[in-house]
Design an enzyme around this catalytic site. Structure first.
Site, PDB file in Angstrom:
ATOM      1  CG  ASP A   1      -2.178   0.782   1.097  1.00 16.06           C
ATOM      2  OD1 ASP A   1      -3.261   0.172   1.092  1.00 16.06           O
ATOM      3  OD2 ASP A   1      -2.088   2.033   0.976  1.00 16.06           O
TER       4      ASP A   1
ATOM      5  CE1 TYR B   1     -13.818   2.872  -8.416  1.00 15.72           C
ATOM      6  CE2 TYR B   1     -16.123   2.534  -8.985  1.00 15.72           C
ATOM      7  CZ  TYR B   1     -14.980   2.139  -8.314  1.00 15.72           C
ATOM      8  OH  TYR B   1     -15.002   1.001  -7.545  1.00 15.72           O
TER       9      TYR B   1
ATOM     10  CG  ASN C   1      -7.994  -4.267  -3.179  1.00 14.18           C
ATOM     11  OD1 ASN C   1      -9.212  -4.351  -3.296  1.00 14.18           O
ATOM     12  ND2 ASN C   1      -7.422  -3.491  -2.256  1.00 14.18           N
TER      13      ASN C   1
HETATM   14  N1  LIG Z   1     -15.881  -0.451  -1.363  1.00 14.08           N
HETATM   15  C1  LIG Z   1     -16.720  -0.714  -2.346  1.00 14.08           C
HETATM   16  O1  LIG Z   1     -17.952  -0.580  -2.187  1.00 14.08           O
HETATM   17  C2  LIG Z   1     -16.204  -1.207  -3.668  1.00 14.08           C
HETATM   18  C3  LIG Z   1     -17.138  -1.700  -4.605  1.00 14.08           C
HETATM   19  C4  LIG Z   1     -16.669  -2.178  -5.814  1.00 14.08           C
HETATM   20  C5  LIG Z   1     -15.300  -2.213  -6.085  1.00 14.08           C
HETATM   21  N2  LIG Z   1     -14.432  -1.731  -5.158  1.00 14.08           N
HETATM   22  C6  LIG Z   1     -12.988  -1.800  -5.479  1.00 14.08           C
HETATM   23  O2  LIG Z   1     -12.277  -2.393  -4.408  1.00 14.08           O
HETATM   24  C7  LIG Z   1     -10.932  -1.917  -4.402  1.00 14.08           C
HETATM   25  C8  LIG Z   1     -10.567  -1.496  -2.993  1.00 14.08           C
HETATM   26  O3  LIG Z   1     -11.332  -0.348  -2.657  1.00 14.08           O
HETATM   27  P1  LIG Z   1     -11.849  -0.031  -1.182  1.00 14.08           P
HETATM   28  O4  LIG Z   1     -13.283   0.304  -1.315  1.00 14.08           O
HETATM   29  O5  LIG Z   1     -11.433  -1.055  -0.217  1.00 14.08           O
HETATM   30  O6  LIG Z   1     -11.079   1.370  -0.949  1.00 14.08           O
HETATM   31  P2  LIG Z   1     -10.239   1.978   0.263  1.00 14.08           P
HETATM   32  O7  LIG Z   1     -10.072   3.404  -0.066  1.00 14.08           O
HETATM   33  O8  LIG Z   1     -10.831   1.626   1.582  1.00 14.08           O
HETATM   34  O9  LIG Z   1      -8.842   1.210   0.132  1.00 14.08           O
HETATM   35  C9  LIG Z   1      -7.979   1.428  -0.956  1.00 14.08           C
HETATM   36  C10 LIG Z   1      -6.547   1.232  -0.503  1.00 14.08           C
HETATM   37  O10 LIG Z   1      -5.711   1.436  -1.652  1.00 14.08           O
HETATM   38  C11 LIG Z   1      -4.603   2.206  -1.252  1.00 14.08           C
HETATM   39  N3  LIG Z   1      -4.044   2.923  -2.393  1.00 14.08           N
HETATM   40  C12 LIG Z   1      -4.523   4.047  -2.986  1.00 14.08           C
HETATM   41  N4  LIG Z   1      -3.712   4.435  -3.966  1.00 14.08           N
HETATM   42  C13 LIG Z   1      -2.709   3.540  -4.013  1.00 14.08           C
HETATM   43  C14 LIG Z   1      -1.556   3.408  -4.803  1.00 14.08           C
HETATM   44  N5  LIG Z   1      -1.264   4.311  -5.761  1.00 14.08           N
HETATM   45  N6  LIG Z   1      -0.720   2.366  -4.593  1.00 14.08           N
HETATM   46  C15 LIG Z   1      -0.987   1.465  -3.612  1.00 14.08           C
HETATM   47  N7  LIG Z   1      -2.053   1.549  -2.806  1.00 14.08           N
HETATM   48  C16 LIG Z   1      -2.907   2.568  -3.014  1.00 14.08           C
HETATM   49  C17 LIG Z   1      -5.137   3.151  -0.186  1.00 14.08           C
HETATM   50  O11 LIG Z   1      -4.082   3.670   0.631  1.00 14.08           O
HETATM   51  C18 LIG Z   1      -6.089   2.230   0.565  1.00 14.08           C
HETATM   52  O12 LIG Z   1      -5.437   1.555   1.614  1.00 14.08           O
HETATM   53  C19 LIG Z   1     -10.879  -0.776  -5.418  1.00 14.08           C
HETATM   54  O13 LIG Z   1     -10.300  -1.246  -6.618  1.00 14.08           O
HETATM   55  C20 LIG Z   1     -12.348  -0.431  -5.644  1.00 14.08           C
HETATM   56  O14 LIG Z   1     -12.592   0.119  -6.909  1.00 14.08           O
HETATM   57  C21 LIG Z   1     -14.848  -1.230  -3.967  1.00 14.08           C
END
Ligand SMILES: NC(=O)c1ccc[n+]([C@@H]2O[C@H](COP(=O)([O-])OP(=O)(O)OC[C@H]3O[C@@H](n4cnc5c(N)ncnc54)[C@H](O)[C@@H]3O)[C@@H](O)[C@H]2O)c1
Length: 278
Positions: free
Chosen positions: A37, A156, A90
């Site tokens: 991360d 997005y 992810n």
């Molecule tokens: N939460 C939802 O409802 C949801 C739904 C569909 C898809 N997603 C997908 O799940 C994945 C995770 O999202 P989340 O909701 O857990 O988000 P989140 O913001 O809680 O976590 C994302 C993590 O990615 C890290 N990050 C950001 N930029 C980064 C980089 N350049 N390099 C390395 N790490 C980086 C952040 O520090 C954070 O820890 C994403 O791809 C998102 O599109 C989430």
């Protein structure tokens, strides 16, 4: 036997939300988890939590926008931890606002993290995974947003369609290269899961004359969705179960299958996008 009861899992964006849920689940199942991360503090806390409960984890600060850093993550993992059984691409971010209002830097941030970050993961890890006949899994995070259209999240949504297409193509590449019997490519399509994605999302710049109010309304609407969202551990458990069953599409809840069927119908009937379909 559960294929995820041991071996090494590398998870990008492991510091929060879905990535942290997958990391906790992987640790509980008995995998050694490489937590990658940009937020070093968050993965260090999670590493402490996983090891304190008897699991095994390593924290590696890595920005998935940087292909060299992602290659170094792969090299370091193979050298210091072991062969990778599970790679989870992810890390991802959100962006709110009309497409024409989206600051160019924010557009690049979405593309660089959500799409290029996945590509760099594939480029860094797949060749090493294919040097043996060991079974290994690659999960790329698309979304329910990868099969629908929505206003005010165009950057997005486009990125999540791209990840789905990339993952489908990757599966075919792996098969055509003769590795389909041991490299298992799977697309993860979550619905709403509790995370920080909406709080950390980009918006628009009112100083450029952009409509910040409508972008903020969309953020508020998504934060309201989050109030009823699934917790990340439940989502992670479902993803691991379906992966072990050998499915290609890994869904966090049945509503995603409904959205997929809607998408199939829309395309089959060549219906235009509508804000509300009756
Ligand atoms: N939460 C939802 O409802 C949801 C739904 C569909 C898809 N997603 C997908 O799940 C994945 C995770 O999202 P989340 O909701 O857990 O988000 P989140 O913001 O809680 O976590 C994302 C993590 O990615 C890290 N990050 C950001 N930029 C980064 C980089 N350049 N390099 C390395 N790490 C980086 C952040 O520090 C954070 O820890 C994403 O791809 C998102 O599109 C989430």
């Amino acid at each position: 036997m559960n294929p995820f009861s041991g071996g090494v899992a590398v998870i990008t964006g492991a510091g929060s939300g879905i990535g942290a849920g997958l990391a906790r689940q992987a640790g509980q199942l008995g995998m050694t988890v490489v937590l990658a991360d940009i937020d070093g503090d968050a993965i260090e806390v999670l590493r402490g939590e996983i090891t304190a409960s008897g699991g095994s984890a390593v924290a590696v600060v890595c920005d998935v926008r940087n292909p060299v850093a992602v290659s170094q993550l792969a090299d370091r993992t193979y050298r210091d931890v072991g062969p990778v059984r599970l790679l989870v691409n992810n890390a991802g971010i959100e962006q709110f606002g009309y497409l024409w209002d989206t600051p160019v830097a924010n557009w690049h941030r979405v593309v660089d993290i959500n799409i290029s970050g996945v590509f760099y993961g594939v480029r860094a890890f797949l060749p090493q995974m294919m040097t043996s006949d060991e079974h290994a899994w690659v999960w790329n995070l698309s979304s329910v947003g990868g099969v629908l259209a929505a206003p005010l999240q165009g950057a997005y949504i486009a990125s999540k369609h791209a990840v789905l297409a990339l993952t489908e193509c990757l599966r075919l590449d792996v098969e055509s290269a003769g590795h389909g019997h041991h490299i298992h490519v799977q697309a993860v399509l979550p619905a709403a899961v509790v995370s920080n994605i909406f709080e950390s999302a980009g918006g628009v710049d009112p100083a450029e004359g952009s409509d910040a109010a409508v972008a903020d309304q969309q953020r508020s609407a998504m934060l309201a969705v989050k109030a009823g969202a699934q917790d990340a551990m439940t989502a992670a458990a479902r993803i691991f179960e379906q992966a072990a069953e050998g499915r290609f599409y890994l869904l966090t809840e049945p509503s995603v299958a409904v959205a997929m069927a809607d998408r199939a119908n829309v395309l089959a009937a060549q219906l235009p996008p509508l804000l509300k379909r009756r």
